[in-house]
Write a protein that holds these residues in place. Structure first.
Motif, PDB file in Angstrom:
ATOM      1  N   ASP A   1       0.826  -1.218   0.000  1.00  0.00           N
ATOM      2  CA  ASP A   1       0.000   0.000   0.000  1.00  0.00           C
ATOM      3  C   ASP A   1       0.856   1.263   0.000  1.00  0.00           C
ATOM      4  OD1 ASP A   1      -2.279  -1.552   0.021  1.00  0.00           O
ATOM      5  OD2 ASP A   1      -2.699  -1.260   2.164  1.00  0.00           O
ATOM      6  N   PHE A   2       1.984   1.217   0.693  1.00  0.00           N
ATOM      7  CA  PHE A   2       2.850   2.395   0.782  1.00  0.00           C
ATOM      8  C   PHE A   2       3.963   2.403  -0.261  1.00  0.00           C
ATOM      9  CE2 PHE A   2       0.874   2.646   4.956  1.00  0.00           C
ATOM     10  CZ  PHE A   2       0.707   4.009   5.124  1.00  0.00           C
ATOM     11  N   GLY A   3       4.077   1.326  -1.034  1.00  0.00           N
ATOM     12  CA  GLY A   3       5.088   1.285  -2.088  1.00  0.00           C
ATOM     13  C   GLY A   3       6.493   1.029  -1.592  1.00  0.00           C
ATOM     14  N   VAL A   4       6.608   0.300  -0.477  1.00  0.00           N
ATOM     15  CA  VAL A   4       7.935  -0.064   0.014  1.00  0.00           C
ATOM     16  C   VAL A   4       8.057  -1.580  -0.020  1.00  0.00           C
ATOM     17  CG1 VAL A   4       8.148   1.967   1.486  1.00  0.00           C
ATOM     18  CG2 VAL A   4       7.258  -0.139   2.458  1.00  0.00           C
ATOM     19  N   HIS A   5       9.267  -2.063  -0.029  1.00  0.00           N
ATOM     20  CA  HIS A   5       9.500  -3.506  -0.026  1.00  0.00           C
ATOM     21  C   HIS A   5       9.190  -4.049   1.367  1.00  0.00           C
ATOM     22  CE1 HIS A   5      11.558  -7.345  -0.411  1.00  0.00           C
ATOM     23  NE2 HIS A   5      11.464  -7.161  -1.717  1.00  0.00           N
ATOM     24  N   PRO A   6       8.582  -5.241   1.456  1.00  0.00           N
ATOM     25  CA  PRO A   6       8.265  -5.806   2.773  1.00  0.00           C
ATOM     26  C   PRO A   6       9.483  -5.961   3.684  1.00  0.00           C
ATOM     27  CG  PRO A   6       7.192  -7.078   1.042  1.00  0.00           C
ATOM     28  CD  PRO A   6       8.078  -6.075   0.370  1.00  0.00           C
ATOM     29  N   ILE A   7      10.629  -6.278   3.116  1.00  0.00           N
ATOM     30  CA  ILE A   7      11.845  -6.396   3.936  1.00  0.00           C
ATOM     31  C   ILE A   7      12.231  -5.032   4.509  1.00  0.00           C
ATOM     32  CG2 ILE A   7      14.304  -6.974   3.912  1.00  0.00           C
ATOM     33  CD1 ILE A   7      12.455  -9.413   3.771  1.00  0.00           C
ATOM     34  N   THR A   8      12.033  -3.992   3.716  1.00  0.00           N
ATOM     35  CA  THR A   8      12.322  -2.639   4.200  1.00  0.00           C
ATOM     36  C   THR A   8      11.446  -2.321   5.405  1.00  0.00           C
ATOM     37  OG1 THR A   8      12.961  -1.908   1.992  1.00  0.00           O
ATOM     38  CG2 THR A   8      12.340  -0.185   3.564  1.00  0.00           C
ATOM     39  N   LEU A   9      10.158  -2.639   5.305  1.00  0.00           N
ATOM     40  CA  LEU A   9       9.255  -2.393   6.423  1.00  0.00           C
ATOM     41  C   LEU A   9       9.673  -3.204   7.647  1.00  0.00           C
ATOM     42  CD1 LEU A   9       6.797  -1.227   7.792  1.00  0.00           C
ATOM     43  CD2 LEU A   9       5.375  -2.869   6.531  1.00  0.00           C
ATOM     44  N   SER A  10      10.060  -4.438   7.442  1.00  0.00           N
ATOM     45  CA  SER A  10      10.513  -5.273   8.561  1.00  0.00           C
ATOM     46  C   SER A  10      11.733  -4.664   9.235  1.00  0.00           C
ATOM     47  CB  SER A  10      10.848  -6.681   8.073  1.00  0.00           C
ATOM     48  OG  SER A  10       9.693  -7.320   7.599  1.00  0.00           O
ATOM     49  N   LYS A  11      12.658  -4.153   8.445  1.00  0.00           N
ATOM     50  CA  LYS A  11      13.862  -3.522   9.005  1.00  0.00           C
ATOM     51  C   LYS A  11      13.498  -2.270   9.785  1.00  0.00           C
ATOM     52  CE  LYS A  11      17.202  -5.148   5.603  1.00  0.00           C
ATOM     53  NZ  LYS A  11      18.136  -4.752   4.541  1.00  0.00           N
ATOM     54  N   TRP A  12      12.571  -1.474   9.255  1.00  0.00           N
ATOM     55  CA  TRP A  12      12.142  -0.267   9.968  1.00  0.00           C
ATOM     56  C   TRP A  12      11.536  -0.629  11.313  1.00  0.00           C
ATOM     57  CZ3 TRP A  12       9.166   2.745   5.578  1.00  0.00           C
ATOM     58  CH2 TRP A  12      10.080   3.229   4.638  1.00  0.00           C
ATOM     59  N   LEU A  13      10.686  -1.661  11.335  1.00  0.00           N
ATOM     60  CA  LEU A  13      10.067  -2.092  12.584  1.00  0.00           C
ATOM     61  C   LEU A  13      11.113  -2.570  13.584  1.00  0.00           C
ATOM     62  CD1 LEU A  13       6.978  -3.938  11.117  1.00  0.00           C
ATOM     63  CD2 LEU A  13       6.890  -2.008  12.713  1.00  0.00           C
ATOM     64  N   ARG A  14      12.048  -3.369  13.116  1.00  0.00           N
ATOM     65  CA  ARG A  14      13.086  -3.903  13.996  1.00  0.00           C
ATOM     66  C   ARG A  14      13.946  -2.766  14.545  1.00  0.00           C
ATOM     67  NH1 ARG A  14      14.589  -7.859  10.878  1.00  0.00           N
ATOM     68  NH2 ARG A  14      16.133  -6.661   9.755  1.00  0.00           N
ATOM     69  N   ARG A  15      14.322  -1.844  13.678  1.00  0.00           N
ATOM     70  CA  ARG A  15      15.159  -0.726  14.117  1.00  0.00           C
ATOM     71  C   ARG A  15      14.406   0.155  15.116  1.00  0.00           C
ATOM     72  NH1 ARG A  15      17.233   2.029   9.339  1.00  0.00           N
ATOM     73  NH2 ARG A  15      18.658   0.272   9.298  1.00  0.00           N
ATOM     74  N   ALA A  16      13.131   0.409  14.866  1.00  0.00           N
ATOM     75  CA  ALA A  16      12.340   1.242  15.786  1.00  0.00           C
ATOM     76  C   ALA A  16      12.209   0.558  17.137  1.00  0.00           C
ATOM     77  CB  ALA A  16      10.970   1.522  15.185  1.00  0.00           C
ATOM     78  N   ASP A  17      12.013  -0.761  17.139  1.00  0.00           N
ATOM     79  CA  ASP A  17      11.921  -1.495  18.408  1.00  0.00           C
ATOM     80  C   ASP A  17      13.242  -1.427  19.161  1.00  0.00           C
ATOM     81  OD1 ASP A  17       9.309  -2.141  17.861  1.00  0.00           O
ATOM     82  OD2 ASP A  17       9.770  -4.167  17.148  1.00  0.00           O
ATOM     83  N   THR A  18      14.334  -1.565  18.449  1.00  0.00           N
ATOM     84  CA  THR A  18      15.655  -1.495  19.070  1.00  0.00           C
ATOM     85  C   THR A  18      15.909  -0.100  19.633  1.00  0.00           C
ATOM     86  OG1 THR A  18      16.495  -3.154  17.548  1.00  0.00           O
ATOM     87  CG2 THR A  18      18.132  -1.815  18.681  1.00  0.00           C
ATOM     88  N   ASP A  19      15.517   0.919  18.866  1.00  0.00           N
ATOM     89  CA  ASP A  19      15.717   2.298  19.329  1.00  0.00           C
ATOM     90  C   ASP A  19      14.896   2.595  20.569  1.00  0.00           C
ATOM     91  OD1 ASP A  19      17.444   2.655  17.237  1.00  0.00           O
ATOM     92  OD2 ASP A  19      16.055   3.834  16.016  1.00  0.00           O
ATOM     93  N   GLN A  20      13.681   2.032  20.654  1.00  0.00           N
ATOM     94  CA  GLN A  20      12.848   2.261  21.831  1.00  0.00           C
ATOM     95  C   GLN A  20      13.423   1.583  23.058  1.00  0.00           C
ATOM     96  OE1 GLN A  20       8.929   0.874  20.871  1.00  0.00           O
ATOM     97  NE2 GLN A  20       8.287   2.861  20.095  1.00  0.00           N
ATOM     98  N   ASP A  21      13.992   0.392  22.869  1.00  0.00           N
ATOM     99  CA  ASP A  21      14.542  -0.361  23.989  1.00  0.00           C
ATOM    100  C   ASP A  21      15.865   0.211  24.470  1.00  0.00           C
ATOM    101  OD1 ASP A  21      12.384  -2.047  23.889  1.00  0.00           O
ATOM    102  OD2 ASP A  21      13.424  -3.612  22.768  1.00  0.00           O
ATOM    103  N   ALA A  22      16.542   0.931  23.609  1.00  0.00           N
ATOM    104  CA  ALA A  22      17.859   1.446  23.964  1.00  0.00           C
ATOM    105  C   ALA A  22      17.699   2.669  24.862  1.00  0.00           C
ATOM    106  CB  ALA A  22      18.641   1.816  22.708  1.00  0.00           C
ATOM    107  N   GLY A  23      18.130   2.513  26.068  1.00  0.00           N
ATOM    108  CA  GLY A  23      18.140   3.640  26.990  1.00  0.00           C
ATOM    109  C   GLY A  23      19.571   4.104  27.128  1.00  0.00           C
ATOM    110  N   PRO A  24      19.840   4.846  28.148  1.00  0.00           N
ATOM    111  CA  PRO A  24      21.226   5.238  28.368  1.00  0.00           C
ATOM    112  C   PRO A  24      22.081   4.006  28.636  1.00  0.00           C
ATOM    113  CG  PRO A  24      19.777   6.103  30.089  1.00  0.00           C
ATOM    114  CD  PRO A  24      18.920   5.359  29.112  1.00  0.00           C
ATOM    115  N   ALA A  25      23.303   4.079  28.241  1.00  0.00           N
ATOM    116  CA  ALA A  25      24.216   2.959  28.443  1.00  0.00           C
ATOM    117  C   ALA A  25      24.353   2.686  29.934  1.00  0.00           C
ATOM    118  CB  ALA A  25      25.583   3.285  27.853  1.00  0.00           C
ATOM    119  N   PRO A  26      24.401   1.410  30.306  1.00  0.00           N
ATOM    120  CA  PRO A  26      24.540   1.106  31.731  1.00  0.00           C
ATOM    121  C   PRO A  26      25.849   1.653  32.278  1.00  0.00           C
ATOM    122  CG  PRO A  26      24.770  -0.885  30.412  1.00  0.00           C
ATOM    123  CD  PRO A  26      24.387   0.230  29.478  1.00  0.00           C
ATOM    124  N   CYS A  27      25.800   2.073  33.489  1.00  0.00           N
ATOM    125  CA  CYS A  27      26.959   2.660  34.126  1.00  0.00           C
ATOM    126  C   CYS A  27      27.757   1.567  34.815  1.00  0.00           C
ATOM    127  CB  CYS A  27      26.490   3.697  35.151  1.00  0.00           C
ATOM    128  SG  CYS A  27      27.789   4.781  35.698  1.00  0.00           S
TER     129      CYS A  27
END
Length: 78
Positions: free
Chosen positions: A32-58
């Protein structure tokens, strides 16, 4: 060279993908958006990783993270 998509476009696609109705596949949303399904999967994975990434442990071994030394009050222990 890969096609670059504006940040707002990626965010819209991710929002639709995350809020999709049961039975709607990522492949359908990608088409529907004209992107490759693998591209969408990568975006989802990267967004999930970015959300989980907080400050580096001390680590206490680093001086900036070690507990501050406690000093006796002036006149104590004399």
């Amino acid at each position: 060279m890969p096609k670059l998509y504006p940040k707002e476009f990626r965010e819209d696609v991710l929002r639709v993908a995350r809020n999709r109705e049961p039975g709607v596949t990522l492949e359908q949303i990608a088409a529907d958006f004209g992107v490759h399904p693998i591209t969408l999967s990568k975006w989802l994975r990267r967004a999930d990783t970015d959300q989980d990434a907080g400050p580096a442990p001390c680590r206490a071994s680093r001086p900036s993270c070690a507990r501050p030394a406690t000093h006796p009050a002036p006149g104590a222990g004399e």
